[in-house]
Design a protein around this motif. Structure first.
Motif, PDB file in Angstrom:
ATOM      1  N   ILE A 177       0.841  -1.197   0.000  1.00 54.01           N
ATOM      2  CA  ILE A 177       0.000   0.000   0.000  1.00 54.01           C
ATOM      3  C   ILE A 177       0.882   1.255   0.000  1.00 54.01           C
ATOM      4  N   LEU A 178       1.988   1.200   0.771  1.00 49.18           N
ATOM      5  CA  LEU A 178       2.886   2.357   0.868  1.00 49.18           C
ATOM      6  C   LEU A 178       3.744   2.537  -0.386  1.00 49.18           C
ATOM      7  N   ARG A 179       3.887   1.485  -1.189  1.00 51.50           N
ATOM      8  CA  ARG A 179       4.754   1.528  -2.376  1.00 51.50           C
ATOM      9  C   ARG A 179       4.436   2.722  -3.268  1.00 51.50           C
ATOM     10  N   GLY A 180       3.171   3.043  -3.456  1.00 52.13           N
ATOM     11  CA  GLY A 180       2.784   4.130  -4.338  1.00 52.13           C
ATOM     12  C   GLY A 180       2.453   5.424  -3.622  1.00 52.13           C
ATOM     13  N   LYS A 181       2.822   5.518  -2.344  1.00 51.72           N
ATOM     14  CA  LYS A 181       2.475   6.708  -1.551  1.00 51.72           C
ATOM     15  C   LYS A 181       3.580   7.759  -1.634  1.00 51.72           C
ATOM     16  N   GLN A 182       3.182   8.926  -2.120  1.00 52.47           N
ATOM     17  CA  GLN A 182       4.115  10.043  -2.240  1.00 52.47           C
ATOM     18  C   GLN A 182       4.274  10.723  -0.892  1.00 52.47           C
ATOM     19  N   GLY A 183       5.486  11.186  -0.601  1.00 61.62           N
ATOM     20  CA  GLY A 183       5.721  11.886   0.659  1.00 61.62           C
ATOM     21  C   GLY A 183       6.648  13.070   0.449  1.00 61.62           C
ATOM     22  N   ALA A 184       6.922  13.765   1.538  1.00 62.34           N
ATOM     23  CA  ALA A 184       7.778  14.949   1.479  1.00 62.34           C
ATOM     24  C   ALA A 184       9.225  14.555   1.218  1.00 62.34           C
ATOM     25  N   PRO A 185       9.952  15.318   0.381  1.00 63.28           N
ATOM     26  CA  PRO A 185      11.369  15.027   0.178  1.00 63.28           C
ATOM     27  C   PRO A 185      12.155  15.338   1.440  1.00 63.28           C
ATOM     28  N   GLY A 186      13.283  14.677   1.621  1.00 68.71           N
ATOM     29  CA  GLY A 186      14.126  14.955   2.778  1.00 68.71           C
ATOM     30  C   GLY A 186      15.029  13.788   3.104  1.00 68.71           C
ATOM     31  N   TRP A 187      15.774  13.931   4.194  1.00 69.68           N
ATOM     32  CA  TRP A 187      16.678  12.870   4.661  1.00 69.68           C
ATOM     33  C   TRP A 187      15.873  11.854   5.460  1.00 69.68           C
ATOM     34  N   TYR A 188      15.943  10.595   5.023  1.00 72.49           N
ATOM     35  CA  TYR A 188      15.221   9.499   5.672  1.00 72.49           C
ATOM     36  C   TYR A 188      16.204   8.430   6.139  1.00 72.49           C
TER      37      TYR A 188
ATOM     38  N   ASP B 108      12.469   5.924   9.252  1.00 70.14           N
ATOM     39  CA  ASP B 108      12.125   7.166   9.930  1.00 70.14           C
ATOM     40  C   ASP B 108      12.436   8.320   8.988  1.00 70.14           C
ATOM     41  N   GLY B 109      11.876   9.478   9.279  1.00 69.65           N
ATOM     42  CA  GLY B 109      12.152  10.637   8.444  1.00 69.65           C
ATOM     43  C   GLY B 109      11.156  11.744   8.685  1.00 69.65           C
ATOM     44  N   PRO B 110      11.284  12.818   7.896  1.00 69.16           N
ATOM     45  CA  PRO B 110      10.435  13.990   8.108  1.00 69.16           C
ATOM     46  C   PRO B 110       8.947  13.727   7.872  1.00 69.16           C
ATOM     47  N   ASP B 111       8.601  12.794   6.974  1.00 69.68           N
ATOM     48  CA  ASP B 111       7.198  12.491   6.683  1.00 69.68           C
ATOM     49  C   ASP B 111       6.877  11.116   7.266  1.00 69.68           C
ATOM     50  N   LYS B 112       6.256  11.120   8.454  1.00 71.82           N
ATOM     51  CA  LYS B 112       5.991   9.863   9.175  1.00 71.82           C
ATOM     52  C   LYS B 112       4.971   8.970   8.453  1.00 71.82           C
ATOM     53  N   SER B 113       4.198   9.550   7.527  1.00 73.78           N
ATOM     54  CA  SER B 113       3.155   8.766   6.848  1.00 73.78           C
ATOM     55  C   SER B 113       3.720   7.743   5.867  1.00 73.78           C
ATOM     56  N   VAL B 114       5.006   7.844   5.528  1.00 75.83           N
ATOM     57  CA  VAL B 114       5.588   6.896   4.565  1.00 75.83           C
ATOM     58  C   VAL B 114       6.546   5.904   5.227  1.00 75.83           C
ATOM     59  N   ILE B 115       6.591   5.878   6.550  1.00 70.55           N
ATOM     60  CA  ILE B 115       7.443   4.902   7.238  1.00 70.55           C
ATOM     61  C   ILE B 115       6.983   3.494   6.852  1.00 70.55           C
ATOM     62  N   GLY B 116       7.936   2.670   6.448  1.00 68.84           N
ATOM     63  CA  GLY B 116       7.637   1.313   5.995  1.00 68.84           C
ATOM     64  C   GLY B 116       7.627   1.187   4.480  1.00 68.84           C
ATOM     65  N   ALA B 117       7.607   2.327   3.770  1.00 65.51           N
ATOM     66  CA  ALA B 117       7.558   2.288   2.303  1.00 65.51           C
ATOM     67  C   ALA B 117       8.854   1.703   1.737  1.00 65.51           C
TER      68      ALA B 117
ATOM     69  N   GLN C 164       7.795  10.275 -12.597  1.00 68.21           N
ATOM     70  CA  GLN C 164       7.775   9.427 -13.792  1.00 68.21           C
ATOM     71  C   GLN C 164       7.588   7.953 -13.431  1.00 68.21           C
ATOM     72  N   PHE C 165       8.348   7.483 -12.434  1.00 65.64           N
ATOM     73  CA  PHE C 165       8.301   6.058 -12.079  1.00 65.64           C
ATOM     74  C   PHE C 165       7.411   5.772 -10.877  1.00 65.64           C
ATOM     75  N   LYS C 166       6.834   6.836 -10.279  1.00 65.77           N
ATOM     76  CA  LYS C 166       5.950   6.689  -9.114  1.00 65.77           C
ATOM     77  C   LYS C 166       6.621   5.864  -8.008  1.00 65.77           C
ATOM     78  N   SER C 167       7.855   6.271  -7.696  1.00 60.92           N
ATOM     79  CA  SER C 167       8.599   5.577  -6.641  1.00 60.92           C
ATOM     80  C   SER C 167       9.594   6.549  -6.019  1.00 60.92           C
ATOM     81  N   TRP C 168      10.152   6.150  -4.877  1.00 55.89           N
ATOM     82  CA  TRP C 168      11.154   6.960  -4.191  1.00 55.89           C
ATOM     83  C   TRP C 168      12.483   6.845  -4.919  1.00 55.89           C
ATOM     84  N   LYS C 169      13.210   7.956  -4.997  1.00 56.17           N
ATOM     85  CA  LYS C 169      14.514   7.972  -5.645  1.00 56.17           C
ATOM     86  C   LYS C 169      15.532   8.517  -4.648  1.00 56.17           C
ATOM     87  N   CYS C 170      16.677   7.819  -4.522  1.00 60.35           N
ATOM     88  CA  CYS C 170      17.761   8.254  -3.637  1.00 60.35           C
ATOM     89  C   CYS C 170      18.627   9.264  -4.369  1.00 60.35           C
TER      90      CYS C 170
END
Length: 128
Positions: free
Chosen positions: A9-20, A49-58, A110-116
């Motif tokens: 469910i979290l795989r496609g969830k967008q969150g705030a950019p930042g250090w995680y 962990d990170g600035p946007d707690k709603s994506v923890i576990g993604a 574009q890829f609907k995923s997190w990028k490092c």
């Protein structure tokens, strides 16, 4: 019946950019997608962990290619916590499994995923 894990469910969830803070779950090697004659290392991680707690576990995937070894340096230094010697090194990236690192993450539209975008040790500093 299909079971959706929280990770799915979290795989496609967008969150705030930042250090995680990321947990490194798995490291696999295989042929490159665009060039099967070169090796690509796939690193599977989860946001701890990170600035946007709603994506923890993604889930977060990062790729290292033998065709661009310099691109792997920030990741290797983040995992080991040490600067790579100028003379070079042959790190065993599979030893990264189970470790924590920090990554600057951005949502890739574009890829609907997190990028490092960048890496640092979980402690925050690389030893010289």
């Amino acid at each position: 019946r299909v079971l959706f894990r929280s990770e799915d469910i979290l795989r496609g969830k967008q969150g705030a950019p930042g250090w995680y803070l990321l947990d490194i779950k798995n490291v696999t090697q295989g042929p490159g997608k665009n060039d099967p004659s070169s090796n690509t290392v796939t690193i599977d991680m989860n946001i701890a962990d990170g600035p946007d707690k709603s994506v923890i576990g993604a889930p977060v995937k990062h790729y290292l290619s033998e065709k661009a070894p310099g691109m792997a340096v920030p990741f290797i230094e983040a995992v080991t916590g040490k600067k790579l010697p100028e003379s070079g090194a042959t790190p065993d990236v599979e030893k990264a499994v189970g470790r924590k690192i920090k990554a600057y993450l951005k949502w890739d539209l574009q890829f609907k995923s997190w990028k490092c975008e960048d890496f640092m040790p979980a402690t925050g500093a690389v030893e010289k």
